[in-house]
Design a protein around this motif. Sequence first.
Motif, PDB file in Angstrom:
ATOM      1  N   THR A 137      48.470  43.319  50.987  1.00 42.72           N
ATOM      2  CA  THR A 137      47.675  43.630  49.793  1.00 42.72           C
ATOM      3  C   THR A 137      48.304  43.099  48.514  1.00 42.72           C
ATOM      4  OG1 THR A 137      48.781  45.779  49.603  1.00 42.72           O
ATOM      5  CG2 THR A 137      46.706  45.710  50.848  1.00 42.72           C
ATOM      6  N   GLU A 138      49.370  42.292  48.638  1.00 42.22           N
ATOM      7  CA  GLU A 138      50.018  41.723  47.464  1.00 42.22           C
ATOM      8  C   GLU A 138      49.526  40.301  47.222  1.00 42.22           C
ATOM      9  OE1 GLU A 138      51.771  45.064  46.400  1.00 42.22           O
ATOM     10  OE2 GLU A 138      52.044  43.178  45.291  1.00 42.22           O
ATOM     11  N   PHE A 151      40.364  37.829  50.698  1.00 42.21           N
ATOM     12  CA  PHE A 151      39.090  38.286  51.253  1.00 42.21           C
ATOM     13  C   PHE A 151      38.463  39.309  50.300  1.00 42.21           C
ATOM     14  CE2 PHE A 151      39.303  36.333  55.433  1.00 42.21           C
ATOM     15  CZ  PHE A 151      40.652  36.041  55.567  1.00 42.21           C
ATOM     16  N   PHE A 152      37.154  39.172  50.069  1.00 43.14           N
ATOM     17  CA  PHE A 152      36.446  40.021  49.107  1.00 43.14           C
ATOM     18  C   PHE A 152      35.360  40.859  49.801  1.00 43.14           C
ATOM     19  CE2 PHE A 152      37.735  36.158  46.794  1.00 43.14           C
ATOM     20  CZ  PHE A 152      38.398  36.687  45.700  1.00 43.14           C
ATOM     21  N   ALA A 153      35.143  42.021  49.227  1.00 48.65           N
ATOM     22  CA  ALA A 153      33.974  42.857  49.557  1.00 48.65           C
ATOM     23  C   ALA A 153      33.367  43.289  48.235  1.00 48.65           C
ATOM     24  CB  ALA A 153      34.380  44.066  50.400  1.00 48.65           C
ATOM     25  N   TRP A 154      32.118  42.902  47.955  1.00 53.94           N
ATOM     26  CA  TRP A 154      31.528  43.161  46.646  1.00 53.94           C
ATOM     27  C   TRP A 154      31.281  44.658  46.410  1.00 53.94           C
ATOM     28  CZ3 TRP A 154      33.252  39.039  45.109  1.00 53.94           C
ATOM     29  CH2 TRP A 154      32.968  37.781  45.645  1.00 53.94           C
ATOM     30  N   ALA A 205      33.837  45.297  55.886  1.00 48.23           N
ATOM     31  CA  ALA A 205      32.955  45.122  54.732  1.00 48.23           C
ATOM     32  C   ALA A 205      33.131  43.759  54.057  1.00 48.23           C
ATOM     33  CB  ALA A 205      33.214  46.238  53.727  1.00 48.23           C
ATOM     34  N   ILE A 206      34.029  42.924  54.575  1.00 46.17           N
ATOM     35  CA  ILE A 206      34.322  41.626  53.938  1.00 46.17           C
ATOM     36  C   ILE A 206      33.090  40.742  53.941  1.00 46.17           C
ATOM     37  CG2 ILE A 206      35.656  39.483  54.206  1.00 46.17           C
ATOM     38  CD1 ILE A 206      37.992  41.224  55.207  1.00 46.17           C
ATOM     39  N   ASP A 212      39.407  44.384  41.868  1.00 46.78           N
ATOM     40  CA  ASP A 212      38.555  45.460  42.363  1.00 46.78           C
ATOM     41  C   ASP A 212      37.849  45.117  43.667  1.00 46.78           C
ATOM     42  OD1 ASP A 212      37.506  46.505  39.018  1.00 46.78           O
ATOM     43  OD2 ASP A 212      39.334  46.915  40.198  1.00 46.78           O
ATOM     44  N   SER A 213      37.458  43.866  43.828  1.00 50.03           N
ATOM     45  CA  SER A 213      36.692  43.481  45.010  1.00 50.03           C
ATOM     46  C   SER A 213      37.554  42.896  46.127  1.00 50.03           C
ATOM     47  CB  SER A 213      35.602  42.481  44.621  1.00 50.03           C
ATOM     48  OG  SER A 213      36.183  41.350  43.985  1.00 50.03           O
ATOM     49  N   VAL A 214      38.870  42.897  45.936  1.00 47.06           N
ATOM     50  CA  VAL A 214      39.772  42.318  46.932  1.00 47.06           C
ATOM     51  C   VAL A 214      40.021  43.329  48.045  1.00 47.06           C
ATOM     52  CG1 VAL A 214      42.085  41.418  47.383  1.00 47.06           C
ATOM     53  CG2 VAL A 214      40.880  40.764  45.281  1.00 47.06           C
TER      54      VAL A 214
END
Length: 337
Positions: A87-88, A96-99, A107-108, A142-144
């Motif tokens: 997570t760093e 990878f993003f999840a809106w 949820a990615i 926030d979306s990461v």
Amino acid sequence: MDPVGAKLLEIAKKELGYREKAGGYTKYGEWYGRTFEGGDDYYTTAPWCDMFLAWAADQAKVEDWAGQFAATIGHARWFQRNDAWGTEPEPGAVVFFAWSGSKDTDAIQHVGLVESVNGSTLHTIEANTDGVHLKRKARDFDSVVGYGYPGKVKVAGKSFPWLADTRTEKGYTPKHAAPAPRVLPGADRSGDMVAVGRPGREDDGTPLLQQETLLGGLLAVVLCGTVVLAVGKAAAARVPASAPIRVRKRGRHHRVPVTLPADIRPADLDAADAGTIVMPAVSAAVAAEAEDREFWSRVTPLQQDEDLAFWDSLHADLAPLRPGAPPLVTADEHGRE
């Protein structure tokens, strides 16, 4: 920076500005379908954010560390299985993003490459962003969902080819390398040659050549030269001159022009000269054997007085350096001892 991600970024920067064509076509989707899915047309117009990373990994030859996927969720789980997930933020990481803001890998929805991190802002390069583009983006965290670190993926039997420095590997020898230098007697371990006659010792305690030994050797050479010249002059006196050929031999002991017999050519003398070897101090038996040498038996009387004078003068110069040495046997101008 992640070392594998750095190679991905090199490729990605060259592709900036690419946008999908009519109907959603991309060269990355076409390549992926042809390479992995038997030419399935679906991938030609499918969402291409992760297929671009697969293509970039292929171009950079890092597919074993970066993975090659079309589905972002499967890609994230692959990093988790390879203990390369975290997570760093880090430049070169796959992000990878999840809106929705969820931190669950299920949820990615999107993926990109981290180019740099500036405080709370993440600078990325992403494909299939803003609908149709491959471009740079600035995002918050926030979306990461998390990051995949390609450089942490362990590949059995392989290392990063662009980081391997075979020049430092144990036992490596360049193809055109010369053999390792051999330490010879008379060379110290600092790399400087030890002068002949210089006081000192080898590592095993054996004394180096001393000045007294050197002087003794020089006196032996003087004795050798004087005796051989005297014997040669006596032998040459028995051979009559018959040919008008006059040559000048090279070397200290053959400076006076001489007359050769008809069956002797200058080339014969050159051949004899080439076969001459350095003689040690001679005994009476060796001197007698020298009488029979073909060179001395064929050459007419030589004017060797200057040569004999040279050896006598050299002996006179060296004699004081070695007190107690016996007097050197010399010859008078008629060859008598």
